[in-house]
Design an enzyme around this catalytic site. Sequence first.
Site, short mmCIF file in Angstrom:
data_model
loop_
_atom_site.label_atom_id
_atom_site.label_comp_id
_atom_site.label_asym_id
_atom_site.label_seq_id
_atom_site.Cartn_x
_atom_site.Cartn_y
_atom_site.Cartn_z
N GLY A 24 -13.61 53.70 90.19
CA GLY A 24 -14.54 53.77 89.08
C GLY A 24 -14.91 55.23 88.84
O GLY A 24 -14.37 56.14 89.48
N ILE A 25 -15.85 55.43 87.92
CA ILE A 25 -16.25 56.80 87.57
C ILE A 25 -16.90 57.51 88.77
O ILE A 25 -16.69 58.71 88.98
CB ILE A 25 -17.20 56.77 86.34
CG1 ILE A 25 -16.40 56.28 85.12
CG2 ILE A 25 -17.81 58.15 86.07
CD1 ILE A 25 -17.23 56.00 83.90
N GLY A 26 -17.67 56.75 89.58
CA GLY A 26 -18.35 57.36 90.73
C GLY A 26 -17.37 58.00 91.70
O GLY A 26 -17.56 59.15 92.12
N SER A 182 -24.58 55.50 78.16
CA SER A 182 -23.37 55.01 77.50
C SER A 182 -23.50 55.20 75.99
O SER A 182 -24.61 55.19 75.46
CB SER A 182 -23.20 53.53 77.82
OG SER A 182 -22.31 52.94 76.92
N TYR A 204 -27.08 45.10 78.13
CA TYR A 204 -26.43 46.36 78.51
C TYR A 204 -26.84 47.48 77.53
O TYR A 204 -27.29 48.54 77.95
CB TYR A 204 -24.91 46.19 78.53
CG TYR A 204 -24.16 47.42 78.99
CD1 TYR A 204 -24.06 47.73 80.35
CD2 TYR A 204 -23.54 48.28 78.08
CE1 TYR A 204 -23.37 48.86 80.78
CE2 TYR A 204 -22.84 49.41 78.50
CZ TYR A 204 -22.76 49.69 79.85
OH TYR A 204 -22.08 50.81 80.27
N1 LIG Z 1 -16.21 52.37 82.08
C1 LIG Z 1 -16.67 52.72 80.89
O1 LIG Z 1 -15.96 52.63 79.88
C2 LIG Z 1 -18.03 53.26 80.76
C3 LIG Z 1 -18.94 53.24 81.81
N2 LIG Z 1 -20.20 53.73 81.64
C4 LIG Z 1 -21.17 53.73 82.75
O2 LIG Z 1 -20.64 54.49 83.81
C5 LIG Z 1 -21.12 54.00 85.06
C6 LIG Z 1 -19.96 53.73 85.98
O3 LIG Z 1 -19.09 52.85 85.32
P1 LIG Z 1 -17.66 52.40 85.89
O4 LIG Z 1 -17.25 53.28 86.97
O5 LIG Z 1 -16.80 52.18 84.73
O6 LIG Z 1 -18.08 50.95 86.43
P2 LIG Z 1 -17.72 50.21 87.79
O7 LIG Z 1 -18.10 48.78 87.57
O8 LIG Z 1 -16.34 50.54 88.19
O9 LIG Z 1 -18.73 50.90 88.78
C7 LIG Z 1 -20.09 50.62 88.78
C8 LIG Z 1 -20.58 50.83 90.18
O10 LIG Z 1 -21.96 50.43 90.23
C9 LIG Z 1 -22.15 49.76 91.44
N3 LIG Z 1 -23.24 48.79 91.38
C10 LIG Z 1 -23.31 47.71 90.58
N4 LIG Z 1 -24.43 47.04 90.85
C11 LIG Z 1 -25.07 47.68 91.85
C12 LIG Z 1 -26.26 47.46 92.57
N5 LIG Z 1 -27.04 46.41 92.34
N6 LIG Z 1 -26.62 48.35 93.53
C13 LIG Z 1 -25.84 49.39 93.80
N7 LIG Z 1 -24.69 49.66 93.16
C14 LIG Z 1 -24.30 48.81 92.20
C15 LIG Z 1 -20.87 49.02 91.71
O11 LIG Z 1 -20.81 48.79 93.10
P3 LIG Z 1 -19.83 47.71 93.75
O12 LIG Z 1 -18.60 48.52 94.09
O13 LIG Z 1 -20.58 47.22 94.93
O14 LIG Z 1 -19.58 46.68 92.69
C16 LIG Z 1 -19.82 49.97 91.19
O15 LIG Z 1 -19.34 50.78 92.22
C17 LIG Z 1 -21.95 52.76 84.73
O16 LIG Z 1 -23.32 53.11 84.67
C18 LIG Z 1 -21.45 52.36 83.34
O17 LIG Z 1 -22.43 51.66 82.64
C19 LIG Z 1 -20.59 54.31 80.47
C20 LIG Z 1 -19.73 54.36 79.43
C21 LIG Z 1 -18.40 53.84 79.48
C1 LIG Z 2 -9.56 41.30 72.14
C2 LIG Z 2 -8.89 42.61 72.11
C3 LIG Z 2 -7.47 42.69 71.74
C4 LIG Z 2 -9.53 43.73 72.35
C5 LIG Z 2 -10.94 43.77 72.72
C6 LIG Z 2 -11.33 45.15 73.05
C7 LIG Z 2 -12.74 45.17 73.66
C8 LIG Z 2 -12.72 44.32 74.92
C9 LIG Z 2 -13.12 46.61 73.91
C10 LIG Z 2 -13.15 47.40 72.59
C11 LIG Z 2 -14.20 48.47 72.74
C12 LIG Z 2 -14.58 48.38 74.20
C13 LIG Z 2 -15.82 49.01 74.70
C14 LIG Z 2 -16.45 48.54 75.85
C15 LIG Z 2 -15.97 47.30 76.53
C16 LIG Z 2 -14.62 46.77 76.02
C17 LIG Z 2 -14.50 46.90 74.51
C18 LIG Z 2 -15.58 46.07 73.83
C19 LIG Z 2 -17.74 49.17 76.36
C20 LIG Z 2 -18.87 48.33 75.78
C21 LIG Z 2 -17.78 49.18 77.90
C22 LIG Z 2 -19.02 49.79 78.45
C23 LIG Z 2 -19.57 50.95 77.72
O1 LIG Z 2 -20.46 51.61 78.26
C24 LIG Z 2 -19.19 51.22 76.33
C25 LIG Z 2 -19.30 52.68 76.01
C26 LIG Z 2 -17.84 50.63 75.93
C27 LIG Z 2 -17.60 50.75 74.43
C28 LIG Z 2 -16.25 50.26 74.01
#
Ligand SMILES: NC(=O)C1=CN([C@@H]2O[C@H](COP(=O)(O)OP(=O)(O)OC[C@H]3O[C@@H](n4cnc5c(N)ncnc54)[C@H](OP(=O)(O)O)[C@@H]3O)[C@@H](O)[C@H]2O)C=CC1
Ligand SMILES: CC(C)=CCC[C@@H](C)[C@H]1CC[C@H]2C3=C(CC[C@]12C)[C@@]1(C)CCC(=O)[C@@H](C)[C@@H]1CC3
Length: 311
Positions: A24-26, A182, A204
């Site tokens: 993940g991002i972390g 986000s 969210y």
């Molecule tokens: N991916 C994306 O497209 C985007 C992500 N973000 C934000 O970036 C951050 C990281 O996202 P991403 O790496 O994609 O997500 P992941 O789901 O891969 O990572 C999220 C992490 O948060 C941890 N977590 C969840 N619940 C808890 C809890 N109750 N206590 C402690 N830790 C917890 C999870 O731990 P565990 O391993 O135990 O599940 C996991 O490691 C999030 O805040 C997300 O909202 C923002 C914009 C876009």
């Molecule tokens: C059904 C098909 C063919 C595609 C669906 C695409 C969506 C699942 C996808 C499009 C934009 C994405 C998106 C997020 C999740 C997945 C989508 C809705 C987020 C909401 C994930 C978490 C975030 O923090 C946002 C910034 C993302 C925004 C775009």
Amino acid sequence: MIDGPSSLQSPQGHHNSSPKVRRGIGLALCERLLTEDDQIHLCLACRNMQRAKAARISLLSLHPAADISILQVNLGSLKSVCQAATEVKQRYRQVDFLYLNAGIMPNPCINLKVFLSGLFSRKVIHMFTTGEGLLTQKDQITDDGLQEVFETNVFGHFVLIRAIEPLLCHVDSPSQLIWTSSSNARKSAFSLLDYQHIQGQESYSSSKYATDLLSVALNRHFNQQIRIFTNSFTITPYNGAEALLWLFRQKPELLDPLLKYHSCTSGLGNNYVESRKMNLEEESSELFYQKLLELEKQTLKKLSESEEEYK
Ligand SMILES: NC(=O)C1=CN([C@@H]2O[C@H](COP(=O)(O)OP(=O)(O)OC[C@H]3O[C@@H](n4cnc5c(N)ncnc54)[C@H](OP(=O)(O)O)[C@@H]3O)[C@@H](O)[C@H]2O)C=CC1
Ligand SMILES: CC(C)=CCC[C@@H](C)[C@H]1CC[C@H]2C3=C(CC[C@]12C)[C@@]1(C)CCC(=O)[C@@H](C)[C@@H]1CC3
């Protein structure tokens, strides 16, 4: 330094003695930070110790000399947050960077009508980068009696920050607090009257807008921290960590607290950081901050009373 929880998972999703690393991002951020400077001490605060250990091993395989420790915290439990804060205060005298990375979006459900009409409109890029109005979630209630998304994404972090405040406020070397929001954060999904988002289905979006609001108030109250955001739907965790790493290199006093810093990727695959003004009023941020102080008082009192009962 504390990082948000790492993202590691066993292949089938259950925990075994050697879970596979889920990137993940972390974790991407930790790797990039160590590549930048392998002399820093990293403390990975994670809810699952198996995954935390696996993350540590994976980081050490790339940076064998790195100094990495782990700490247990479940942000969806006030008891766990308080215990983690006590542990941090016992272990460290100062925290230089606090990355608040954890965030959940449980049971997402896509609105196909919005998706299809967005696909053939001029807003298609906006839709794919913000997911605006596309997803609904089913939230639940935690043992603390709070909405799970709110407690995990907002309140747990808030209580943690306040509990370790003495380690963050050093006059000569101020700490940096970097909180992942986000581009899905949306003002219309948030209400001060229902800040836990009990009544809606976009918990969210609401929680990420709450993060934006709080970052402004925290900045005003502490004047030493900054806030950050990870932009859009990240193609890879490495790209998503771009703004987080960029902030690591910045002087916090030169950053505008009303801006959000987005991790972006160009069509050619180059990562860059873009700042955008947040859609919020400072008065609302202060009102929300005061409401959370009140909620903190109530919930911590309830927690200590229930602990007394069990003694
Ligand atoms: N991916 C994306 O497209 C985007 C992500 N973000 C934000 O970036 C951050 C990281 O996202 P991403 O790496 O994609 O997500 P992941 O789901 O891969 O990572 C999220 C992490 O948060 C941890 N977590 C969840 N619940 C808890 C809890 N109750 N206590 C402690 N830790 C917890 C999870 O731990 P565990 O391993 O135990 O599940 C996991 O490691 C999030 O805040 C997300 O909202 C923002 C914009 C876009
Ligand atoms: C059904 C098909 C063919 C595609 C669906 C695409 C969506 C699942 C996808 C499009 C934009 C994405 C998106 C997020 C999740 C997945 C989508 C809705 C987020 C909401 C994930 C978490 C975030 O923090 C946002 C910034 C993302 C925004 C775009």
